[in-house]
Design a protein around this motif. Structure first.
Motif, PDB file in Angstrom:
ATOM      1  N   TYR A 207      41.009  42.457  39.292  1.00 29.86           N
ATOM      2  CA  TYR A 207      40.647  42.950  39.757  1.00 29.86           C
ATOM      3  C   TYR A 207      40.298  43.656  40.948  1.00 29.86           C
ATOM      4  CZ  TYR A 207      37.210  46.976  39.914  1.00 29.86           C
ATOM      5  OH  TYR A 207      37.409  48.446  39.973  1.00 29.86           O
ATOM      6  N   ASP A 208      39.782  42.886  41.737  1.00 34.26           N
ATOM      7  CA  ASP A 208      39.815  42.868  43.122  1.00 34.26           C
ATOM      8  C   ASP A 208      40.648  43.074  44.144  1.00 34.26           C
ATOM      9  OD1 ASP A 208      36.606  42.475  42.658  1.00 34.26           O
ATOM     10  OD2 ASP A 208      35.985  40.898  43.808  1.00 34.26           O
ATOM     11  N   LYS A 209      41.585  42.527  43.545  1.00 30.68           N
ATOM     12  CA  LYS A 209      42.911  43.081  44.487  1.00 30.68           C
ATOM     13  C   LYS A 209      43.581  44.070  43.886  1.00 30.68           C
ATOM     14  CE  LYS A 209      47.660  40.702  45.434  1.00 30.68           C
ATOM     15  NZ  LYS A 209      48.552  42.080  45.034  1.00 30.68           N
ATOM     16  N   ASP A 210      43.689  44.408  42.417  1.00 35.20           N
ATOM     17  CA  ASP A 210      44.430  45.909  42.054  1.00 35.20           C
ATOM     18  C   ASP A 210      43.875  46.544  41.582  1.00 35.20           C
ATOM     19  OD1 ASP A 210      44.460  44.698  39.680  1.00 35.20           O
ATOM     20  OD2 ASP A 210      46.799  43.707  40.148  1.00 35.20           O
ATOM     21  N   GLY A 211      42.452  46.806  40.855  1.00 35.61           N
ATOM     22  CA  GLY A 211      41.664  48.073  40.474  1.00 35.61           C
ATOM     23  C   GLY A 211      42.357  47.964  38.661  1.00 35.61           C
ATOM     24  N   ASP A 212      43.136  47.021  38.829  1.00 27.32           N
ATOM     25  CA  ASP A 212      43.246  46.754  37.007  1.00 27.32           C
ATOM     26  C   ASP A 212      41.660  46.238  35.889  1.00 27.32           C
ATOM     27  OD1 ASP A 212      44.726  47.739  34.437  1.00 27.32           O
ATOM     28  OD2 ASP A 212      46.123  45.625  35.293  1.00 27.32           O
ATOM     29  N   TYR A 213      41.235  47.300  35.771  1.00 25.42           N
ATOM     30  CA  TYR A 213      40.244  46.562  35.116  1.00 25.42           C
ATOM     31  C   TYR A 213      40.676  46.437  33.322  1.00 25.42           C
ATOM     32  CZ  TYR A 213      39.253  51.727  34.338  1.00 25.42           C
ATOM     33  OH  TYR A 213      39.389  52.976  34.480  1.00 25.42           O
ATOM     34  N   GLY A 214      41.370  46.708  33.103  1.00 27.96           N
ATOM     35  CA  GLY A 214      43.086  45.988  32.090  1.00 27.96           C
ATOM     36  C   GLY A 214      42.376  44.807  32.169  1.00 27.96           C
ATOM     37  N   VAL A 215      42.000  44.178  32.767  1.00 23.02           N
ATOM     38  CA  VAL A 215      42.384  42.481  32.703  1.00 23.02           C
ATOM     39  C   VAL A 215      41.263  41.463  31.742  1.00 23.02           C
ATOM     40  CG1 VAL A 215      44.001  42.702  34.725  1.00 23.02           C
ATOM     41  CG2 VAL A 215      41.582  42.670  35.116  1.00 23.02           C
ATOM     42  N   ARG A 276      29.218  46.084  37.805  1.00 22.00           N
ATOM     43  CA  ARG A 276      28.981  47.333  39.346  1.00 22.00           C
ATOM     44  C   ARG A 276      30.599  47.244  39.790  1.00 22.00           C
ATOM     45  NH1 ARG A 276      30.547  44.903  43.914  1.00 22.00           N
ATOM     46  NH2 ARG A 276      31.016  43.159  43.380  1.00 22.00           N
ATOM     47  N   ARG A 277      31.277  46.748  38.996  1.00 20.84           N
ATOM     48  CA  ARG A 277      33.108  47.279  39.001  1.00 20.84           C
ATOM     49  C   ARG A 277      33.306  48.845  37.899  1.00 20.84           C
ATOM     50  NH1 ARG A 277      32.395  42.359  40.591  1.00 20.84           N
ATOM     51  NH2 ARG A 277      34.428  41.583  42.203  1.00 20.84           N
ATOM     52  N   LEU A 278      32.487  48.688  37.415  1.00 20.27           N
ATOM     53  CA  LEU A 278      33.358  49.850  36.778  1.00 20.27           C
ATOM     54  C   LEU A 278      31.614  51.744  36.538  1.00 20.27           C
ATOM     55  CD1 LEU A 278      33.684  48.430  33.154  1.00 20.27           C
ATOM     56  CD2 LEU A 278      35.355  48.701  34.562  1.00 20.27           C
ATOM     57  N   ALA A 279      30.919  50.937  37.334  1.00 20.19           N
ATOM     58  CA  ALA A 279      30.284  52.134  37.439  1.00 20.19           C
ATOM     59  C   ALA A 279      29.969  53.352  37.607  1.00 20.19           C
ATOM     60  CB  ALA A 279      28.822  51.653  38.928  1.00 20.19           C
ATOM     61  N   TRP A 280      31.725  53.176  38.241  1.00 18.86           N
ATOM     62  CA  TRP A 280      31.718  54.621  38.489  1.00 18.86           C
ATOM     63  C   TRP A 280      31.712  55.828  37.641  1.00 18.86           C
ATOM     64  CZ3 TRP A 280      35.872  57.689  36.483  1.00 18.86           C
ATOM     65  CH2 TRP A 280      36.723  56.638  35.742  1.00 18.86           C
ATOM     66  N   CYS A 281      32.480  55.211  37.247  1.00 19.68           N
ATOM     67  CA  CYS A 281      32.151  56.479  35.654  1.00 19.68           C
ATOM     68  C   CYS A 281      30.985  56.958  34.830  1.00 19.68           C
ATOM     69  CB  CYS A 281      32.789  55.681  33.674  1.00 19.68           C
ATOM     70  SG  CYS A 281      31.434  55.014  33.317  1.00 19.68           S
ATOM     71  N   ARG A 282      30.232  55.858  35.539  1.00 18.08           N
ATOM     72  CA  ARG A 282      28.175  56.702  34.816  1.00 18.08           C
ATOM     73  C   ARG A 282      27.648  57.973  35.755  1.00 18.08           C
ATOM     74  NH1 ARG A 282      25.562  54.696  30.940  1.00 18.08           N
ATOM     75  NH2 ARG A 282      26.984  54.031  29.503  1.00 18.08           N
ATOM     76  N   LYS A 283      28.654  57.827  37.899  1.00 17.08           N
ATOM     77  CA  LYS A 283      28.955  59.233  38.293  1.00 17.08           C
ATOM     78  C   LYS A 283      28.372  60.466  37.586  1.00 17.08           C
ATOM     79  CE  LYS A 283      29.278  56.053  41.870  1.00 17.08           C
ATOM     80  NZ  LYS A 283      28.428  55.896  43.108  1.00 17.08           N
ATOM     81  N   PRO A 284      27.213  61.246  37.946  1.00 17.34           N
ATOM     82  CA  PRO A 284      27.636  62.714  37.523  1.00 17.34           C
ATOM     83  C   PRO A 284      28.190  63.491  37.438  1.00 17.34           C
ATOM     84  CG  PRO A 284      26.102  62.669  39.661  1.00 17.34           C
ATOM     85  CD  PRO A 284      26.592  61.238  39.058  1.00 17.34           C
TER      86      PRO A 284
END
Length: 389
Positions: A207-215, A276-284
């Motif tokens: 994920y840290d390499k390509d940003g795919d949290y589907g892994v 932490r890696r998915l926390a962007w979805c909780r921004k307003p």
């Protein structure tokens, strides 16, 4: 094919059997008695094939004598006794005695010599030998009971190596915990959970390499995660990676709550890092999602995606200020056109176009920024500061 790989060491606790006889108790409560755990495990698992690996100085002589009948392969056994004393057992000699082992154990046996794994070259040689013994698609069980103390570390690397190179399924790692006896039995420890831990570590690195949290989806399913939520995680990853953070956030928001409830031993260990890696979805606001995605992309040197999300975040913010619909195409184009000549936004647009379509011959500012990764990263950071403060 179910393949059991066991290791033979140099222990000589018993002059007749090599290792001290023990009664091994498995997880289901069944017991097997043997001086060599690999044999007890063979009886328990009933594999299609048994691979026994040892060094040229392992106790091959004692092990095979324990399996032999009087007069059976006597000449080869005498050769083995001399070779073992001189630390020069080789594959050719073991091949002569393989029928003896197969007749006694009732399973195809592959005994083979590996180096002592003292140097890096020898450690790599062990991995190559392991790969040679495994067929593509095998279901592999590893026994790390009888060998050098460095073996458990090497076994973890070997397991990962075999999964990637031979597409093998590492079903489990076993250890006969001699010295931990209770109720007159030696417990059998299953270490397959370590492989699952390694898979999580690899997923974080991916994920840290390509940003795919589907892994993380399949790993979460192994921890009892609801299949529908796992599919939503895969869908969110797809949407985000195809430039649709709005729908990605919608898919991810519910999944995030489910991950917060994850309380399995392995899932709980990695839960904070995953959240932490998915926390962007909780921004307003949408502009905040896009800016967070831009920052994350820049951190892993995904410069094009960083520029795309940085530009979209600025446009979204401008539409917000106008109190217009942030999803309206015309409103977004109007905001883009109003700021097309603003210094930071203009350079960002040119950088984005250069990365997406190719560098124009006369665009010296962009050419300078794209000289190397450090300069491009610094330029994007400066643009971010100029546009967002």
């Amino acid at each position: 094919m179910r393949t059991l790989i066991s290791f033979l060491g140099k222990g000589r606790l018993d002059p007749n059997t090599g290792y001290q006889t023990a009664t091994y108790r498995f997880e289901d409560g069944s017991q097997r008695t043997s001086p060599y755990f690999g044999l007890a495990l063979t009886e328990y698992l009933r594999p299609d094939r048994l691979v026994i690996l040892g060094t040229s100085g392992s106790m091959w002589d004692v092990f095979i004598e324990h399996q032999a009948q009087a007069g059976e392969h006597e000449e080869a056994r005498l050769q083995l006794l001399d070779a073992a004393q001189a630390n020069r057992v080789d594959d050719a000699l073991l091949e002569k005695l393989t029928p003896l082992l197969e007749n006694r154990l009732g399973v195809p046996v592959y005994p083979a010599i590996v180096p002592y794994a003292v140097s890096q070259e020898e450690q790599v040689a062990v991995l190559r030998r392991l790969a040679d013994t495994v067929k593509e698609g095998d279901e592999v069980f590893l026994d790390i009971t009888h060998a050098f103390r460095t073996l458990p570390m090497l076994a973890l690397v070997a397991a990962q190596y075999l999964e990637r190179v031979k597409k093998a399924q590492i079903a489990d790692i076993y250890y006969g915990a001699f010295g931990m006896e209770s109720e007159n039995a030696t417990p059998v420890v299953r270490l397959g959970g370590l492989l699952r831990l390694m898979n999580w570590v690899q997923a974080l690195a991916a994920y840290d390499k390509d940003g795919d949290y589907g892994v993380f989806a399949s790993l979460l399913e192994q921890e009892g995660f609801d299949t529908r939520n796992a599919e939503q995680l895969r869908l969110a990853a797809f949407r985000e990676r195809t430039g649709n953070p709005v729908q990605a956030q919608q898919s991810l928001n519910t999944v995030y709550s489910a991950i917060e409830q994850l309380n399995t031993p392995i899932g709980g260990l990695f839960q904070p890092e995953l959240l932490r890696r998915l926390a962007w979805c909780r921004k307003p606001r949408r502009a905040d999602w896009e800016l967070a995605l831009a920052d994350a992309a820049l951190e892993r040197s995904d410069f094009l995606r960083s520029a795309i999300f940085l530009q979209e975040s600025f446009i979204t913010g401008q539409v917000y200020e106008r109190k217009e619909d942030i999803n309206d195409y015309q409103a977004r184009e109007a905001a883009r056109n109003d700021h097309r000549d603003q210094a930071g936004f203009k350079l960002l647009t040119r950088l984005r176009n250069a990365m997406a379509h190719g560098l124009r011959a006369n665009d010296n500012d962009v050419r300078q920024a794209m000289t190397d990764a450090n300069k491009l990263r610094t330029t994007l950071q400066q643009i971010r500061k100029a546009l967002f403060g």
